[in-house]
Design an enzyme around this catalytic site. Structure first.
Site, short mmCIF file in Angstrom:
data_model
loop_
_atom_site.label_atom_id
_atom_site.label_comp_id
_atom_site.label_asym_id
_atom_site.label_seq_id
_atom_site.Cartn_x
_atom_site.Cartn_y
_atom_site.Cartn_z
N GLY A 197 -20.71 -11.22 -49.86
CA GLY A 197 -20.06 -11.54 -50.92
C GLY A 197 -20.59 -11.68 -52.41
N THR A 198 -21.33 -11.50 -52.37
CA THR A 198 -22.04 -10.74 -53.55
C THR A 198 -21.94 -9.38 -53.79
OG1 THR A 198 -23.97 -12.37 -53.40
CG2 THR A 198 -24.62 -10.39 -55.27
N ASN A 221 -18.68 -23.22 -54.93
CA ASN A 221 -19.69 -23.75 -53.94
C ASN A 221 -19.94 -25.14 -54.09
OD1 ASN A 221 -19.70 -22.54 -55.98
ND2 ASN A 221 -22.47 -22.29 -55.03
N GLN A 261 -15.75 -19.16 -49.78
CA GLN A 261 -15.74 -20.93 -50.00
C GLN A 261 -14.71 -21.19 -49.03
OE1 GLN A 261 -18.78 -22.54 -48.84
NE2 GLN A 261 -19.76 -21.72 -50.74
N SER A 305 -16.66 -13.46 -47.58
CA SER A 305 -17.56 -13.37 -46.34
C SER A 305 -18.41 -13.96 -44.82
CB SER A 305 -19.23 -13.80 -47.69
OG SER A 305 -20.43 -13.99 -47.43
N HIS A 317 -20.27 -14.72 -43.27
CA HIS A 317 -21.33 -16.13 -42.71
C HIS A 317 -21.17 -17.42 -43.25
CE1 HIS A 317 -24.24 -16.74 -46.04
NE2 HIS A 317 -23.71 -15.92 -46.85
N THR A 331 -22.70 4.47 -44.17
CA THR A 331 -22.43 4.12 -42.57
C THR A 331 -21.84 2.36 -42.49
OG1 THR A 331 -23.94 6.15 -41.69
CG2 THR A 331 -22.88 4.18 -40.09
N CYS A 338 -34.95 -29.14 -59.32
CA CYS A 338 -35.96 -28.19 -58.63
C CYS A 338 -36.13 -27.78 -57.62
CB CYS A 338 -37.07 -29.42 -58.32
SG CYS A 338 -37.77 -30.16 -60.28
#
Lengths: 410, 125
Positions: A87-88, A167, A195, A215, A217, A253, A341
């Site tokens: 995706g990136t 997301n 997503q 994507s 995954h 490749t 955090c």
């Protein structure tokens, strides 16, 4: 406390705790059918698709078939699909590639304040390189404001990049309307569907999508493989230089096992889309009902209805998200948070703050993202475990104590 | 990412709760940043005889609060003021770099509590 001096976590030594995975927007477990195909390919089809002999032909056929499957899932033509590392890379290639490929028209790009970092950081890089970017705001439900989008379009606008579903909140953006607006104004439209690809019906022609990122995954496929749909006739510059693979747009490749995995994951997603989606939606509603019934002072983040069927983002007032994650992890429950955090920055989620949430409410958010393997029993376990974790963290919170004191006075 | 000691203090925080009739309190942090720490101390003859805390924050914020209350008990005010953020972090077997600010918060809370005590007593800091 130390046990026998080893300080080992009890769940790892004494028994294997049952784990409940509710973070499918981060990544998904590999489907076993997909794993079989990928392993078979890794073992047997090592050939380079660029070569002329039989090994190459076998590999080429696998790449061809996967491309066909991916294209058919979004109503595209095979030759409009390019395989990428995920995706990136697809987002980078779309945003930067279109900006640099259409410099003769202008240097203005439109995106939104809630995009994934893959798009936002690409836009920020463009700004440093002399482009102008307008980030369209969202309403309180996290929906991109179409009136602001309309106003942002200029004669030198070359690209609109707005995601399909967010997301963090799962809020689905009015992509068809955005596509129509972009088409009317003659602006190229890219959408990040990481997503939604394989979860929600997408048709690039009906929705006027010019470029689309996907994507594997997030779809029970392997990591490190994705795709970019590029409508025929759209001009863009490649980011990587090398051989002739992917029409020179994305040399290197081919990752044949990855491509096979993406194809298989897309095939299964297409087959299971409706039934699987409904099952997940019922589980998510069960979870939300359970949370609402058992925990006070909470807030649903995202659109109440127009939302990805697997995503539930909730803020728990007076507590901080990371401590909730740690508390839930002790119960075997895996979820995400929009708290600062949990990231390497000191800022809370840019998505939640863009929706107008105060930083302290954003800090106390949890994202539950369900998948097709989750069960009612798992959801019921979460419903009974979560209130205790929230209660424990609230018992330590000076914010909650102040709130209770105020309640007592009034 | 957290040491077992951090997780232990997160799971079983020591000295958690509000202290009625305290001799000094330090309130640091703010909800915007996602951390608020309140540290209470009881003092007899310049010795900290008891300490308690309440914290809104991440796992590291709770663990550093818990650890600092353990470290100060039985210490004289002079000794307590020597406790730095590094002391707290080391006592927890280290903190991830992005969480070091939580140990700073613990040090700040302790200093603020001592200052509060001295102010009440009319002693200069």
């Amino acid at each position: 406390m130390c046990r026998g001096g080893s300080c080992a976590r009890p769940q790892e030594t004494e028994f294997k705790m049952k784990r409940i995975y509710l973070d499918h927007n981060a990544t998904t477990p590999l489907n076993s059918e997909v794993a079989d195909e990928v392993c078979r390919c890794l073992r047997e089809d090592f050939g380079n698709p660029q070569t002329l002999y039989s090994y190459g032909k076998d590999a080429r056929k696998l790449v061809h078939d996967s491309r066909e499957t991916v294209a058919s899932l979004i109503g595209a033509k095979r030759e409009e699909i390019i395989f990428t590392s995920g995706g990136t890379e697809s987002d980078n290639m779309a945003v930067r590639g279109v900006a640099y490929g259409n410099i003769n028209k202008g240097r203005h790009v439109i995106s939104s304040s809630i995009e994934h970092h893959a798009v936002l950081e690409s836009c920020r890089a463009l700004e440093k390189e002399g482009f102008e970017v307008t980030y369209v705001p969202v309403d309180e439900n996290g929906v991109v404001r179409l009136d602001e989008l309309q106003k942002a379009i200029r004669p030198d606008t070359v690209l609109i990049s707005i995601m399909h579903a967010n997301n963090e909140t799962g809020t689905i953006q009015p992509v068809s309307e955005i596509g129509r607006i972009a088409r009317e104004k003659g602006v190229i439209f890219h959408t990040d569907t990481v997503q939604t690809f394989g979860k929600v019906k997408i048709n690039v022609d009906e929705m006027n999508i010019d470029l689309l990122s996907a994507s594997a995954h997030k779809l029970h496929g392997p990591k490190g493989i994705g795709a970019l749909y590029i409508r025929k006739g759209i001009r863009l510059k490649n980011l990587i230089f090398g051989g002739h693979q992917e029409r020179k747009m994305r040399p290197g490749t081919h990752n044949v096992p990855g491509i096979v995995g993406l194809g298989k994951a897309a095939e299964i997603a297409a087959r299971d889309m409706e039934g699987g989606g409904n099952k997940v939606l019922l589980l998510r509603e069960r979870l939300w009902e359970g949370i609402k019934t058992n925990i006070s002072h909470i807030r649903l983040n995202g659109h109440p209805a127009v939302r990805l069927h697997n995503t539930l983002n909730v803020s728990f007032e007076f507590v901080e998200g990371e401590s909730l994650i740690l508390g839930l992890d002790d119960q075997g429950i895996c979820v995400a948070s929009g708290s600062a955090c949990t990231s390497d920055s000191l800022e809370p989620s840019h998505v939640l703050t863009a929706m107008g949430l105060s930083p302290e409410i954003a800090h106390g958010s949890l994202r539950f993202s369900l998948g097709r393997n989750n069960t009612e029993e798992e959801i019921d376990f979460v419903i009974q475990a979560l209130p205790k974790v929230v209660e424990r963290m609230r018992s330590m919170s000076p914010l909650y104590r102040e709130f209770l004191k105020k309640q007592g006075k009034t | 990412m957290y040491s077992e000691k951090v997780m232990d203090h997160f799971r079983n925080p020591r000295n958690m709760g509000e202290m009625e009739n305290h001799d000094g309190v330090g309130k640091v942090g703010n909800p915007m940043c996602g951390d608020i720490m309140e540290l209470y101390i009881r003092i007899e003859n310049d010795i900290i005889t008891d300490a308690k805390f309440m914290t809104f924050g991440c796992g590291a914020a709770i663990a550093t609060s818990s650890m600092v209350t353990e470290l100060v008990k039985g210490k004289s005010l002079e000794e307590a003021l020597k406790i730095s953020n590094a002391t707290v972090a080391e006592a927890l077997d280290g903190l991830p770099p992005v969480k070091m600010h939580c140990s700073v918060l613990a040090e700040d809370a302790l200093k603020a509590a001592v200052e509060d005590y001295r102010k009440k007593k009319g002693v200069g800091v």
